[in-house]
Design a protein around this motif. Structure first.
Motif, PDB file in Angstrom:
ATOM      1  N   SER A   2       0.862  -1.169   0.000  1.00  0.00           N
ATOM      2  CA  SER A   2       0.000   0.000   0.000  1.00  0.00           C
ATOM      3  C   SER A   2       0.898   1.217   0.000  1.00  0.00           C
ATOM      4  O   SER A   2       1.478   1.562   1.012  1.00  0.00           O
ATOM      5  N   ASP A   6      -3.104   4.710   4.723  1.00  0.00           N
ATOM      6  CA  ASP A   6      -3.465   3.407   5.283  1.00  0.00           C
ATOM      7  C   ASP A   6      -4.974   3.206   5.175  1.00  0.00           C
ATOM      8  O   ASP A   6      -5.719   4.115   4.800  1.00  0.00           O
ATOM      9  N   ASP A   7      -5.415   2.012   5.521  1.00  0.00           N
ATOM     10  CA  ASP A   7      -6.832   1.673   5.381  1.00  0.00           C
ATOM     11  C   ASP A   7      -7.733   2.639   6.122  1.00  0.00           C
ATOM     12  O   ASP A   7      -8.778   3.048   5.603  1.00  0.00           O
ATOM     13  N   SER A   8      -7.355   3.034   7.326  1.00  0.00           N
ATOM     14  CA  SER A   8      -8.222   3.929   8.099  1.00  0.00           C
ATOM     15  C   SER A   8      -8.391   5.276   7.405  1.00  0.00           C
ATOM     16  O   SER A   8      -9.481   5.853   7.420  1.00  0.00           O
ATOM     17  N   LEU A  11     -10.771   4.688   4.420  1.00  0.00           N
ATOM     18  CA  LEU A  11     -12.140   4.518   4.917  1.00  0.00           C
ATOM     19  C   LEU A  11     -12.708   5.837   5.421  1.00  0.00           C
ATOM     20  O   LEU A  11     -13.899   6.121   5.236  1.00  0.00           O
ATOM     21  N   PRO A 101     -11.444  -6.152   1.111  1.00  0.00           N
ATOM     22  CA  PRO A 101     -11.642  -5.100   2.117  1.00  0.00           C
ATOM     23  C   PRO A 101     -12.063  -3.801   1.412  1.00  0.00           C
ATOM     24  O   PRO A 101     -11.577  -3.503   0.307  1.00  0.00           O
ATOM     25  N   ALA A 103     -11.351  -0.703   1.838  1.00  0.00           N
ATOM     26  CA  ALA A 103     -10.262   0.224   1.488  1.00  0.00           C
ATOM     27  C   ALA A 103      -9.588  -0.212   0.193  1.00  0.00           C
ATOM     28  O   ALA A 103      -9.242   0.627  -0.654  1.00  0.00           O
ATOM     29  N   ASP A 104      -9.418  -1.508  -0.003  1.00  0.00           N
ATOM     30  CA  ASP A 104      -8.825  -2.003  -1.250  1.00  0.00           C
ATOM     31  C   ASP A 104      -9.776  -1.803  -2.428  1.00  0.00           C
ATOM     32  O   ASP A 104      -9.330  -1.596  -3.551  1.00  0.00           O
ATOM     33  N   ARG A 107      -9.128   1.601  -3.542  1.00  0.00           N
ATOM     34  CA  ARG A 107      -7.842   1.621  -4.256  1.00  0.00           C
ATOM     35  C   ARG A 107      -7.992   1.047  -5.666  1.00  0.00           C
ATOM     36  O   ARG A 107      -7.400   1.550  -6.623  1.00  0.00           O
TER      37      ARG A 107
END
Length: 143
Positions: A2, A6-8, A11, A101, A103-104, A107
């Motif tokens: 990544s 980050d994911d957070s 999101l 997920p 978040a992905d 992306r």
């Protein structure tokens, strides 16, 4: 890998989209699902009077154009180093996207939208194989 937020953070970008943007995305998803005509028409590729050949390009039907815009306004096109992200190898089918997920998923939307600027037809392929609509549904549903 990544190479970006980050994911957070991704999101949080999705969660911060205005209610109107989420409603617009829901309408755009429905319009693509209900479209009866072709969603894309290839144009160009003709030989000109001077012998030059125009580069072929995809002309999207209004529902697709609306969907792409709505995804951006819904926060589903995060800024990150999408060219180095390895997720496109993990999410090759609509089923893969449905299980990814969230978040992905955002992306992946970025790689499709930005990738089309460098390789005409990236959006077309993602429409045809179902990944773009699967991703849009996931973003619409927020899960």
């Amino acid at each position: 890998m990544s190479a970006g937020p980050d994911d957070s953070a991704v999101l949080a970008g999705l969660a911060s989209a205005p209610r109107e943007a989420r409603a617009e995305l829901a309408a755009a998803v429905a319009a693509v699902e209900e479209a009866s005509g072709p969603l894309v028409e290839w144009r160009g590729g003709e030989r000109q009077a001077d012998g030059a050949i125009t580069v072929p390009w995809a002309a999207y039907a209004e529902p697709v154009s609306a969907l792409l815009g709505a995804l951006g306004r819904a926060g589903a096109v995060p800024v990150f180093d999408w060219m180095r992200w390895d997720g496109t190898r993990r999410y090759r089918t609509a089923g893969d996207v449905a299980a990814a997920p969230l978040a992905d998923v955002a992306r992946l939307v970025t790689t499709i939208v930005r990738g089309d600027r460098f390789a005409e037809g990236t959006v077309v392929r993602a429409l045809e194989d179902g990944r773009l609509l699967a991703a849009a549904r996931r973003v619409r549903d927020g899960r």
